[in-house]
Design an enzyme around this catalytic site. Structure first.
Site, PDB file in Angstrom:
ATOM      1  N   CYS A 112      53.067  28.748  42.842  1.00 56.85           N
ATOM      2  CA  CYS A 112      53.457  28.303  44.182  1.00 56.85           C
ATOM      3  C   CYS A 112      54.699  27.408  44.125  1.00 56.85           C
ATOM      4  O   CYS A 112      55.780  27.909  43.856  1.00 56.85           O
ATOM      5  CB  CYS A 112      52.280  27.632  44.883  1.00 56.85           C
ATOM      6  SG  CYS A 112      52.561  27.371  46.651  1.00 56.85           S
ATOM      7  N   HIS A 220      48.241  32.129  44.568  1.00 61.42           N
ATOM      8  CA  HIS A 220      47.340  31.116  44.013  1.00 61.42           C
ATOM      9  C   HIS A 220      46.216  31.729  43.177  1.00 61.42           C
ATOM     10  O   HIS A 220      45.055  31.730  43.585  1.00 61.42           O
ATOM     11  CB  HIS A 220      46.741  30.271  45.146  1.00 61.42           C
ATOM     12  CG  HIS A 220      47.710  29.327  45.756  1.00 61.42           C
ATOM     13  ND1 HIS A 220      47.931  28.063  45.249  1.00 61.42           N
ATOM     14  CD2 HIS A 220      48.555  29.465  46.802  1.00 61.42           C
ATOM     15  CE1 HIS A 220      48.859  27.453  45.968  1.00 61.42           C
ATOM     16  NE2 HIS A 220      49.256  28.283  46.915  1.00 61.42           N
ATOM     17  N   GLU A 222      44.816  30.467  40.723  1.00 63.90           N
ATOM     18  CA  GLU A 222      43.872  29.434  40.273  1.00 63.90           C
ATOM     19  C   GLU A 222      42.641  29.328  41.167  1.00 63.90           C
ATOM     20  O   GLU A 222      41.556  28.960  40.697  1.00 63.90           O
ATOM     21  CB  GLU A 222      44.580  28.079  40.168  1.00 63.90           C
ATOM     22  CG  GLU A 222      44.704  27.264  41.444  1.00 63.90           C
ATOM     23  CD  GLU A 222      45.695  27.809  42.464  1.00 63.90           C
ATOM     24  OE1 GLU A 222      45.650  27.364  43.627  1.00 63.90           O
ATOM     25  OE2 GLU A 222      46.532  28.669  42.102  1.00 63.90           O
TER      26      GLU A 222
END
Length: 259
Positions: A112, A220, A222
């Site tokens: 990001c 994203h 994660e």
């Protein structure tokens, strides 16, 4: 061998009149549970820290997302209030850390804001409020209150055949959770575009001449790294690269040790 360690640069945050060096839990959780590495949070200072002192002690670098944006002065633009919020201390920490990690062949994953920092660190520029550009979708975070709703996997990106990312998740279409209002404008000379959204927005890059894993993604991985296959594959690949670096460093240290 103990778990290798990755450096995660912090954001500057203010709570109750105090200044904090902070990283969102979702990044350190993914590092531990999906990549299988430990995370050390690196304080953000505008000056006075030593990049090599940090990198001497870690086996990888994970550059997280954030609500703040890279200050436009770093890529030759004039800052306006609309470009903010900014985090000058983070910029001063991450940009040299990224460059030096690449030079030292230390594995790097940038997410990001991180992909934007990677692009700026290597000489690229950013575009603000991309949703106002003709033909570009609104990539901003949706208004759902629920956090899982904000990070829901809802968008397609197309991974280029033969790219570094294709070697991890395969070429072609994958579904991701890309949330941003800024994006890469001019790609840094050392970066290769790895994946794009349907509207042409750059969603992933790799460092062309990097001697080690050096990848940036705008989405994203994660957040769903333990349950979503492509997200998990990205963190697994990063973890494998970190373990490889740590093992090589340990072996080299053993060769130098006195008999």
């Amino acid at each position: 061998m103990t778990k290798p360690i990755v450096a995660v640069p912090a954001d500057i945050r203010s709570f109750d009149g105090a200044t904090w060096h902070a990283v969102q839990h979702q990044y350190v959780r993914a590092a531990l549970n999906a990549a299988g590495v430990m995370a050390f949070i690196i304080p953000a200072f505008e000056e006075g820290y030593g990049t090599d002192a940090i990198l001497d002690r870690v086996d990888g670098v994970l550059v997280s997302g954030s609500a703040s944006n890279v200050h436009p002065s770093y890529y030759g633009a004039t800052a306006t209030d609309a470009d903010g919020p900014f985090d000058i201390a983070r910029d001063a920490t991450t940009l040299p850390l990224i460059r030096r990690a690449i030079d030292r062949a230390i594995p790097l994953l940038a997410i990001c804001r991180g992909i934007q920092e990677l692009n700026v660190a290597l000489g690229g520029t950013l575009a603000s409020e991309i949703q106002n550009q003709p033909g570009v979708w609104d990539h901003r975070t949706p208004a759902e209150v629920d956090r899982d709703g904000k990070y829901a996997i809802r968008q397609s990106v197309f991974v280029k055949e033969g790219s570094c990312i294709a070697g991890i998740v395969g070429p072609g279409e994958i579904r991701v959770n890309s949330l941003h209002r800024q994006a890469i404008a001019n790609t840094a000379p050392r970066l290769q575009v790895e994946a794009v959204a349907e509207d042409g927005t750059i969603e992933a890059v790799s460092v062309i001449d990097a001697p080690a894993f050096a990848v940036g993604v705008q989405w994203h991985p994660e957040y769903w790294a333990e349950t979503d296959k492509p997200s998990n594959q990205i963190f697994t690949a990063f973890g494998d690269a970190v373990r490889g670096y740590a093992a090589a460093k340990l072996s080299k240290a053993g060769e130098k040790a006195p008999a």
